[in-house]
Scaffold this active site. Structure first.
Site, PDB file in Angstrom:
ATOM      1  N   ARG A 119     -33.184  13.521  40.387  1.00  0.00           N
ATOM      2  CA  ARG A 119     -32.071  14.250  41.008  1.00  0.00           C
ATOM      3  C   ARG A 119     -32.589  15.107  42.159  1.00  0.00           C
ATOM      4  O   ARG A 119     -33.740  15.443  42.229  1.00  0.00           O
ATOM      5  CB  ARG A 119     -31.406  15.157  39.981  1.00  0.00           C
ATOM      6  CG  ARG A 119     -30.527  14.397  39.012  1.00  0.00           C
ATOM      7  CD  ARG A 119     -29.953  15.334  37.983  1.00  0.00           C
ATOM      8  NE  ARG A 119     -28.974  16.233  38.544  1.00  0.00           N
ATOM      9  CZ  ARG A 119     -28.831  17.514  38.168  1.00  0.00           C
ATOM     10  NH1 ARG A 119     -29.613  18.034  37.257  1.00  0.00           N
ATOM     11  NH2 ARG A 119     -27.894  18.269  38.715  1.00  0.00           N
ATOM     12  N   LYS A 184     -38.590  19.101  28.898  1.00  0.00           N
ATOM     13  CA  LYS A 184     -37.792  17.955  29.337  1.00  0.00           C
ATOM     14  C   LYS A 184     -38.375  16.640  28.798  1.00  0.00           C
ATOM     15  O   LYS A 184     -39.552  16.347  28.978  1.00  0.00           O
ATOM     16  CB  LYS A 184     -37.738  17.919  30.868  1.00  0.00           C
ATOM     17  CG  LYS A 184     -36.876  16.791  31.401  1.00  0.00           C
ATOM     18  CD  LYS A 184     -36.375  17.076  32.792  1.00  0.00           C
ATOM     19  CE  LYS A 184     -35.754  15.851  33.418  1.00  0.00           C
ATOM     20  NZ  LYS A 184     -35.020  16.122  34.644  1.00  0.00           N
ATOM     21  N   ARG A 319     -30.658  27.494  33.833  1.00  0.00           N
ATOM     22  CA  ARG A 319     -31.903  27.939  33.179  1.00  0.00           C
ATOM     23  C   ARG A 319     -31.543  28.977  32.137  1.00  0.00           C
ATOM     24  O   ARG A 319     -30.600  29.737  32.314  1.00  0.00           O
ATOM     25  CB  ARG A 319     -32.837  28.634  34.185  1.00  0.00           C
ATOM     26  CG  ARG A 319     -33.140  27.860  35.430  1.00  0.00           C
ATOM     27  CD  ARG A 319     -34.526  27.236  35.337  1.00  0.00           C
ATOM     28  NE  ARG A 319     -34.921  26.649  36.596  1.00  0.00           N
ATOM     29  CZ  ARG A 319     -34.408  25.545  37.123  1.00  0.00           C
ATOM     30  NH1 ARG A 319     -33.464  24.894  36.463  1.00  0.00           N
ATOM     31  NH2 ARG A 319     -34.824  25.064  38.289  1.00  0.00           N
TER      32      ARG A 319
HETATM   33  C1  BTN Z   1     -33.817  13.446  36.833  1.00  0.00           C
HETATM   34  O1  BTN Z   1     -34.185  13.936  37.908  1.00  0.00           O
HETATM   35  O2  BTN Z   1     -33.895  14.108  35.789  1.00  0.00           O
HETATM   36  C2  BTN Z   1     -33.257  12.047  36.768  1.00  0.00           C
HETATM   37  C3  BTN Z   1     -34.341  11.039  36.594  1.00  0.00           C
HETATM   38  C4  BTN Z   1     -33.846   9.602  36.524  1.00  0.00           C
HETATM   39  C5  BTN Z   1     -34.984   8.599  36.507  1.00  0.00           C
HETATM   40  C6  BTN Z   1     -34.508   7.200  36.276  1.00  0.00           C
HETATM   41  S1  BTN Z   1     -35.827   6.092  35.911  1.00  0.00           S
HETATM   42  C7  BTN Z   1     -34.725   4.755  36.024  1.00  0.00           C
HETATM   43  C8  BTN Z   1     -33.810   5.013  37.199  1.00  0.00           C
HETATM   44  N1  BTN Z   1     -34.383   4.550  38.441  1.00  0.00           N
HETATM   45  C9  BTN Z   1     -34.666   5.559  39.266  1.00  0.00           C
HETATM   46  O3  BTN Z   1     -35.194   5.424  40.392  1.00  0.00           O
HETATM   47  N2  BTN Z   1     -34.337   6.729  38.698  1.00  0.00           N
HETATM   48  C10 BTN Z   1     -33.737   6.534  37.399  1.00  0.00           C
END
Ligand code: BTN
Length: 322
Positions: A119, A184, A319
């Site tokens: 994100r 996390k 948070r």
């Molecule tokens: C976050 O920032 O918490 C979200 C992370 C999401 C990661 C997943 S891995 C599979 C899919 N492909 C990506 O490029 N991102 C999501």
């Protein structure tokens, strides 16, 4: 999409047993010199595999490697629309590039992402064969309105899937994260292709930390945890993928019909900040209040000076207040 070359794959299969293998034996297997063996090892280390050398014993993977297996996943969940890749830029992008030719439930899973997306433009660290990089497609014919609570529903589905494979105690942090005791464990990134009046195409990306290699852990700038630390045995990524597919396939049609309302009790059960004092960050602004869960649209409810205020939007983060 790409793959390791023939020698890279042969070396990977050899080291997958977690046992020691001498440089000489590896050289024979690959048909290369001892110096080249070292280069192949460096290649695997470079994509995140935890391989080390002990003089006199040879090379060894720090743990057994169980690779993703499309047939096994298909068998476990009875679904045919599963694409398993070795190396991709991003599993989300693989599906986004195929809209509108996708059918609901189409899934892409990979061993390694060259440019895994998190994100707010962040990179999702994606070492080879270590975690789950999973993307799932769903189309909402009723349009973009239905999508506001989607990441919360997906969070619930992911916790359900983890519980079904025996992992308890995982909680949710609004709007997109899975946590275990303040660390996390997984993140959700939903990417859309939508026009105001037409169907909304959603690519649901889920990244779950399964077993973090030591070198990769150094690259992460927040408290994290992996499934390996939560269970006695090894986590089977094929079983986890199949269980996640089954859970999403079961919850999404119901969510499409009835929205988030039937899932509110489950959210309240899993919300890690419920009734706690939290700081809400929107750009540089910090708002403090007591977390009172969510409403039927998936908005965060914050009690500020005795009044409940609703917050929505992707650029907000939450948070625990100190
Ligand atoms: C976050 O920032 O918490 C979200 C992370 C999401 C990661 C997943 S891995 C599979 C899919 N492909 C990506 O490029 N991102 C999501």
């Amino acid at each position: 999409m790409s793959e390791l070359n023939e020698q890279g794959n042969a070396l990977l299969r050899l080291l997958a047993d977690g046992e020691f293998h001498s440089g000489e034996k590896i050289g024979q297997l690959l048909g290369v010199s001892r110096t080249s063996v070292n280069n192949y090892i460096k290649g695997l280390q470079g994509i995140g595999l935890d391989i080390y050398k002990v003089p006199g014993r040879g090379y060894c993977s720090a743990s057994k490697i169980e690779l993703l297996d499309k047939d096994k996943i298909r068998q476990l969940c009875g679904d045919k629309n599963i694409q398993v890749e070795q190396i991709v830029e991003s599993t989300n992008q693989i599906l986004l590039d195929k809209i509108p030719d996708l059918v609901n439930g189409q899934t892409c899973i990979a061993e390694y992402q060259l440019a895994g997306r998190g994100r707010r433009g962040r990179t999702w660290i994606s070492p080879f064969a270590s975690h789950l990089y999973f993307s799932f497609y769903w189309r909402f014919d009723s349009g973009i309105d239905k999508v506001s609570g989607l990441s919360l529903l997906v969070g619930i589905a992911t916790v359900n899937a983890l519980e079904k494979i025996g992992i308890q105690g995982v909680s949710l942090k609004w709007p997109n994260d899975l946590y275990y005791q303040g660390k996390k464990l997984a993140g959700i990134l939903i990417e859309l292709n939508a026009q105001a009046t037409a169907a909304c195409h959603c690519v649901i990306g889920i990244g779950i930390n399964v077993k973090m290699p030591a070198e990769q852990a150094k690259l992460i700038d927040q408290p994290w945890i992996d499934l390996h630390s939560l269970t006695a045995g090894d986590v089977d990524r094929n079983l986890l993928s199949a269980t996640l597919i089954t859970e999403l396939q079961s919850l999404l049609p119901d969510y499409e019909k009835n929205g988030l309302a039937p899932y509110l009790p489950r959210w309240f059960e899993l919300d890690c900040f419920l009734d706690k004092q939290v700081n809400l960050l929107i750009a540089d602004k910090v708002t403090t209040g007591i977390c009172r869960g969510i409403n039927e649209q998936g908005a965060l409810l914050l009690e500020i000076a005795g009044q409940i205020k609703e917050f929505v939007g992707g650029e907000i983060s939450l948070r625990l207040a100190k």
